[in-house]
Motif scaffolding. Structure first.
Motif, PDB file in Angstrom:
ATOM      1  N   UNK A  89     -68.174  53.166  -8.077  1.00 49.06           N
ATOM      2  CA  UNK A  89     -69.534  52.635  -8.126  1.00 49.06           C
ATOM      3  C   UNK A  89     -69.914  52.194  -6.719  1.00 49.06           C
ATOM      4  N   UNK A  90     -71.219  52.050  -6.496  1.00 46.70           N
ATOM      5  CA  UNK A  90     -71.730  51.749  -5.166  1.00 46.70           C
ATOM      6  C   UNK A  90     -71.116  50.478  -4.578  1.00 46.70           C
ATOM      7  N   UNK A  91     -70.959  49.431  -5.374  1.00 48.30           N
ATOM      8  CA  UNK A  91     -70.415  48.168  -4.856  1.00 48.30           C
ATOM      9  C   UNK A  91     -68.985  48.355  -4.347  1.00 48.30           C
ATOM     10  N   UNK A  92     -68.192  49.144  -5.057  1.00 49.67           N
ATOM     11  CA  UNK A  92     -66.815  49.398  -4.622  1.00 49.67           C
ATOM     12  C   UNK A  92     -66.788  50.248  -3.353  1.00 49.67           C
ATOM     13  N   UNK A  93     -67.674  51.226  -3.266  1.00 50.75           N
ATOM     14  CA  UNK A  93     -67.764  52.042  -2.051  1.00 50.75           C
ATOM     15  C   UNK A  93     -68.201  51.207  -0.862  1.00 50.75           C
ATOM     16  N   UNK A  94     -69.158  50.335  -1.082  1.00 47.22           N
ATOM     17  CA  UNK A  94     -69.640  49.466  -0.008  1.00 47.22           C
ATOM     18  C   UNK A  94     -68.492  48.631   0.545  1.00 47.22           C
ATOM     19  N   UNK A  95     -67.694  48.071  -0.336  1.00 45.92           N
ATOM     20  CA  UNK A  95     -66.547  47.268   0.100  1.00 45.92           C
ATOM     21  C   UNK A  95     -65.485  48.138   0.767  1.00 45.92           C
ATOM     22  N   UNK A  96     -65.230  49.333   0.212  1.00 41.59           N
ATOM     23  CA  UNK A  96     -64.178  50.209   0.741  1.00 41.59           C
ATOM     24  C   UNK A  96     -64.459  50.667   2.162  1.00 41.59           C
ATOM     25  N   UNK A  97     -65.729  50.875   2.487  1.00 39.89           N
ATOM     26  CA  UNK A  97     -66.067  51.370   3.822  1.00 39.89           C
ATOM     27  C   UNK A  97     -66.564  50.274   4.743  1.00 39.89           C
ATOM     28  N   UNK A  98     -66.632  49.050   4.246  1.00 39.92           N
ATOM     29  CA  UNK A  98     -66.949  47.902   5.087  1.00 39.92           C
ATOM     30  C   UNK A  98     -68.391  47.797   5.532  1.00 39.92           C
ATOM     31  N   UNK A 100     -72.183  46.138   5.353  1.00 38.08           N
ATOM     32  CA  UNK A 100     -72.712  44.814   5.045  1.00 38.08           C
ATOM     33  C   UNK A 100     -73.846  44.839   4.024  1.00 38.08           C
ATOM     34  N   UNK A 101     -74.468  45.998   3.824  1.00 43.18           N
ATOM     35  CA  UNK A 101     -75.553  46.062   2.835  1.00 43.18           C
ATOM     36  C   UNK A 101     -75.452  47.338   2.016  1.00 43.18           C
ATOM     37  N   UNK A 102     -75.921  47.239   0.792  1.00 44.47           N
ATOM     38  CA  UNK A 102     -75.924  48.405  -0.080  1.00 44.47           C
ATOM     39  C   UNK A 102     -76.944  49.430   0.404  1.00 44.47           C
ATOM     40  N   UNK A 103     -77.979  48.968   1.102  1.00 43.97           N
ATOM     41  CA  UNK A 103     -78.968  49.885   1.665  1.00 43.97           C
ATOM     42  C   UNK A 103     -78.352  50.854   2.658  1.00 43.97           C
ATOM     43  N   UNK A 104     -77.438  50.346   3.486  1.00 45.24           N
ATOM     44  CA  UNK A 104     -76.729  51.225   4.434  1.00 45.24           C
ATOM     45  C   UNK A 104     -75.933  52.277   3.679  1.00 45.24           C
ATOM     46  N   UNK A 105     -75.261  51.845   2.615  1.00 47.41           N
ATOM     47  CA  UNK A 105     -74.469  52.785   1.820  1.00 47.41           C
ATOM     48  C   UNK A 105     -75.351  53.867   1.226  1.00 47.41           C
ATOM     49  N   UNK A 106     -76.483  53.479   0.630  1.00 49.09           N
ATOM     50  CA  UNK A 106     -77.361  54.454   0.005  1.00 49.09           C
ATOM     51  C   UNK A 106     -77.923  55.450   1.016  1.00 49.09           C
ATOM     52  N   UNK A 107     -78.141  55.007   2.233  1.00 47.84           N
ATOM     53  CA  UNK A 107     -78.581  55.916   3.298  1.00 47.84           C
ATOM     54  C   UNK A 107     -77.535  57.019   3.500  1.00 47.84           C
ATOM     55  N   UNK A 108     -76.266  56.654   3.569  1.00 45.47           N
ATOM     56  CA  UNK A 108     -75.199  57.635   3.781  1.00 45.47           C
ATOM     57  C   UNK A 108     -74.968  58.482   2.529  1.00 45.47           C
ATOM     58  N   UNK A 109     -75.067  57.866   1.359  1.00 47.64           N
ATOM     59  CA  UNK A 109     -74.899  58.625   0.119  1.00 47.64           C
ATOM     60  C   UNK A 109     -75.999  59.673  -0.040  1.00 47.64           C
ATOM     61  N   UNK A 110     -77.210  59.355   0.389  1.00 47.60           N
ATOM     62  CA  UNK A 110     -78.309  60.326   0.305  1.00 47.60           C
ATOM     63  C   UNK A 110     -77.982  61.566   1.142  1.00 47.60           C
TER      64      UNK A 110
END
Length: 151
Positions: A89-98, A100-110
Motif C-alpha cells: 500500500x502507498x503508506x508502506x511504500x512511502x516509508x520503504x523509500x523514505x 516525507x510526503x505521500x504526494x511525492x510518492x504518487x508523483x513517482x507512482x504515476x
C-alpha cells in the motif's frame, strides 16, 4: 497483465520462436539476444525471450525510453525494488523509500504506472505487473554489469 496473461504471452513467444518468427530467431549475420528467469519472490513468474540483434535494433524506441527514464530515478527504482518483494500500500511504500510526503510518492507512482511497470489494484494498493518482474530484474542486473559492479 494478470498472471494468466503473462503465461499466455510467454507461451506465444516460445511458439513463435519454434515456428521461426524472424523477430525471435537468430539471423545468419546477427546472432541472438535472450534473457529468461524463474522468479519466486512475491509469486512465481517464469519468463523467456529471444530476439535477433537486428530485430532489437529495429524496435521503436519511444516506449523503451519511457521505461528506462522511469527506472532511471533513484526513488522510482527504490519503489520497484520494494514491489519486487510483494504488493504494498502507498503508506508502506512511502516509508520503504523514505519519502516525507505521500504526494511525492504518487508523483513517482504515476510515472511508473504510465510506463506500465507498476499496476494499481484497488485504492492505494500497488504491485509489479507479472510480465515486468523478470525484465525489471534483468535491467537491474544489466545496469550493474555495465557499471562494473558484478564480480
Amino acid at each position: 497483465m494478470s498472471e494468466l496473461e503473462a503465461r499466455v504471452a510467454a507461451l506465444e513467444a516460445r511458439v513463435a520462436a519454434l515456428e521461426g518468427d524472424p523477430r525471435q530467431t537468430a539471423t545468419s549475420t546477427g546472432g541472438i539476444v535472450s534473457y529468461s528467469g524463474d522468479v519466486y519472490l512475491a509469486g512465481d513468474v517464469t519468463w523467456s525471450i529471444d530476439y535477433s540483434p537486428d530485430a532489437v535494433l529495429d524496435l521503436p524506441p519511444d516506449r523503451a525510453v519511457e521505461v528506462l527514464a522511469a527506472l532511471g530515478h533513484p526513488v522510482r527504482l527504490a519503489v520497484v525494488r520494494a514491489l519486487l518483494r510483494g504488493p504494498a500500500v502507498a503508506a508502506d511504500l512511502q516509508a520503504a523509500v523514505g519519502l516525507s510526503s505521500v504526494g511525492q510518492l504518487y508523483h513517482h507512482l504515476k510515472t511508473l504506472t504510465s510506463a506500465r511497470i507498476v499496476e494499481q489494484h484497488g485504492r492505494g494498493d500497488y504491485r509489479l505487473a507479472a510480465r515486468t518482474v523478470v525484465p525489471a530484474l534483468v535491467l537491474m542486473l544489466a545496469s550493474a554489469d555495465i557499471a562494473g559492479e558484478l564480480r
